[in-house]
Design an enzyme around this catalytic site. Structure first.
Site, PDB file in Angstrom:
ATOM      1  N   LYS A   1       0.831  -1.211   0.000  1.00  0.00           N
ATOM      2  CA  LYS A   1       0.000   0.000   0.000  1.00  0.00           C
ATOM      3  C   LYS A   1       0.869   1.267   0.000  1.00  0.00           C
ATOM      4  O   LYS A   1       2.086   1.185  -0.079  1.00  0.00           O
ATOM      5  CB  LYS A   1      -0.940  -0.038   1.214  1.00  0.00           C
ATOM      6  CG  LYS A   1      -1.901  -1.243   1.199  1.00  0.00           C
ATOM      7  CD  LYS A   1      -2.809  -1.236   0.016  1.00  0.00           C
ATOM      8  CE  LYS A   1      -3.967  -2.215   0.026  1.00  0.00           C
ATOM      9  NZ  LYS A   1      -3.809  -3.510   0.592  1.00  0.00           N
TER      10      LYS A   1
HETATM   11  C1  LIG Z   1      -9.812  -2.962  -0.955  1.00  0.00           C
HETATM   12  C2  LIG Z   1      -9.198  -3.611   0.250  1.00  0.00           C
HETATM   13  N1  LIG Z   1      -9.910  -3.666   1.383  1.00  0.00           N
HETATM   14  C3  LIG Z   1      -9.410  -4.225   2.497  1.00  0.00           C
HETATM   15  C4  LIG Z   1      -8.148  -4.777   2.525  1.00  0.00           C
HETATM   16  C5  LIG Z   1      -7.664  -5.420   3.776  1.00  0.00           C
HETATM   17  O1  LIG Z   1      -6.507  -4.813   4.266  1.00  0.00           O
HETATM   18  P1  LIG Z   1      -5.466  -5.656   5.151  1.00  0.00           P
HETATM   19  O2  LIG Z   1      -4.702  -6.547   4.200  1.00  0.00           O
HETATM   20  O3  LIG Z   1      -4.584  -4.599   5.753  1.00  0.00           O
HETATM   21  O4  LIG Z   1      -6.239  -6.412   6.146  1.00  0.00           O
HETATM   22  C6  LIG Z   1      -7.372  -4.742   1.377  1.00  0.00           C
HETATM   23  C7  LIG Z   1      -6.029  -5.325   1.389  1.00  0.00           C
HETATM   24  O5  LIG Z   1      -5.493  -5.858   0.473  1.00  0.00           O
HETATM   25  C8  LIG Z   1      -7.904  -4.162   0.195  1.00  0.00           C
HETATM   26  O6  LIG Z   1      -7.208  -4.124  -0.937  1.00  0.00           O
END
Ligand SMILES: Cc1ncc(COP(=O)(O)O)c(C=O)c1O
Length: 373
Positions: A183
């Site tokens: 990210k």
């Molecule tokens: C659109 C979206 N929502 C939620 C998440 C969840 O984030 P995390 O991986 O930090 O739990 C991601 C992660 O890839 C994502 O791309």
């Protein structure tokens, strides 16, 4: 052999390492002062009052659903073109995700499709700033307002972007970020919910700490021992070690978003005249370009050619309603969201991260250009 080029990765410098080491030498490894400082830093950039840092973006989505009171019998509208976590967070609370289709040009949630999916049980809409382009937040806000729904931004792709001059983070009732290494900034694993609503922020803060109303740091400061658990929460805390890294990374966010846009423009140029079709960019938004997504009629051949040349192309995403778990538990399947399903056969994410060079972009474009017609 040329080096493998991943589709995304972190950028860590000596200041980041020094910030982490300094925290390791300090008194607080978790629930300490770095957490609040990181929250403030993110809130400043996102133009919003309250931040609640948590263990990852998924936990942030879960906290948002909890704070909004989503429970059994409630429906929450979500797009299918996203990571499963966007819909899973509704299931965690016993609610039902209802899939509404995306716009064919941008692959962002279509406000008209979201409105058409509303039933008397609908409580909220979660829209995703897919690939880093902010959704049409004014249109979504109008739908939410007309029907008395909460509006949540899954902004995990869009930290540093803006819509009509307003920063991502300030566009919905609650916005959620992820700080996974691919990210815009990273804390290793990490996430944050941001909101202007003090009561929602407080509910999310308690939720990340088992439903207990004070932290160890609060108790040490006040010299007391008493604590109470007032609701069922989770251990979704993030450490000071992670927050020190995040705070250090924040300084470079605007420059990184600029660089992501430069690289994306390089792809636009380099792929002009080929069979690739870039997604539509809206002029009233600053695209944060988490991903560079194109459509290609021979997507699978292109994917194989890229991988054969050491290039980490990817596909974002398998539409969530097509996952076996969703088909089995909610009875979803093909035909529910035809725009997302058609896109799924053609989309390809090309490498994009701020440490990439212009030569890396040229290398990727050369492979795509050589895919036979
Ligand atoms: C659109 C979206 N929502 C939620 C998440 C969840 O984030 P995390 O991986 O930090 O739990 C991601 C992660 O890839 C994502 O791309």
């Amino acid at each position: 052999m040329t080096q493998f080029l991943p589709y995304g990765r972190q950028c860590i410098d000596d200041d980041d390492i020094a910030a982490v080491v300094e925290t390791l030498r300090g008194d607080w490894l978790t629930t300490g002062p770095a957490v609040g400082r990181f929250e403030e830093g993110v809130c400043t950039l996102a133009g919003v009052r309250h931040g609640v840092a948590v263990a990852n973006g998924t936990a942030a989505l879960h906290a948002a659903m909890h704070a909004l009171g989503i429970g059994p019998g409630d429906e929450v509208i979500v797009p299918p073109m996203t990571f499963a976590a966007t819909a899973n967070c509704v299931l965690y609370q016993g609610g039902r995700p209802v899939f509404a289709d995306v716009d064919p040009g941008t692959l962002l949630l279509d406000p008209a499709a979201a409105e058409a999916a509303i039933t008397p049980r609908t409580r909220a809409i979660i829209a995703v700033d897919y690939a880093g382009q902010p959704c049409d937040w004014d249109a979504l806000r109008a739908v939410a307002y007309r029907h008395g729904l909460a509006l949540v931004a899954d902004a995990c792709h869009a930290f540093g972007g803006s819509y009509k001059g307003r920063p991502v983070g300030s566009l919905a009732d609650i916005s959620v970020f992820s700080f996974h290494p691919v990210k815009h900034i990273t804390t290793g694993e990490g996430g944050m919910c941001v909101t202007d609503d003090a009561a929602l922020a407080e509910r999310m803060r308690v939720f990340r700490n088992h439903g207990i109303t004070t932290t160890a740091h609060d108790r040490e400061k006040s010299g007391g021992w008493f604590y109470e658990m007032t609701e069922l929460g989770y251990n979704y805390r993030i450490t000071d070690i992670q927050c020190a890294l995040g705070l250090s990374q924040l300084r470079r966010l605007p420059g990184w978003v600029r660089r992501r846009n430069e690289l994306a423009n390089g792809y636009d140029e380099g792929l002009r005249g080929t069979a690739t079709i870039p997604l539509t960019k809206k002029p009233d938004r600053l695209h944060a370009h988490h991903l560079y997504v194109v459509r290609h009629p021979r997507r699978d051949d292109t994917f194989k050619a890229l991988r054969a040349n050491g290039i980490g192309a990817n596909v974002h995403y398998v539409p969530v309603h097509l996952h076996p778990y969703y088909r089995q538990t909610l009875g979803t399947g093909p035909g529910l969201c035809p725009v997302a399903e058609a896109a799924y056969g053609e989309i390809l994410s090309l490498p994009l991260w701020p440490g990439m060079s212009d030569e890396d972009v040229a290398r990727v474009c050369a492979v795509v250009q050589a895919v036979p017609e």
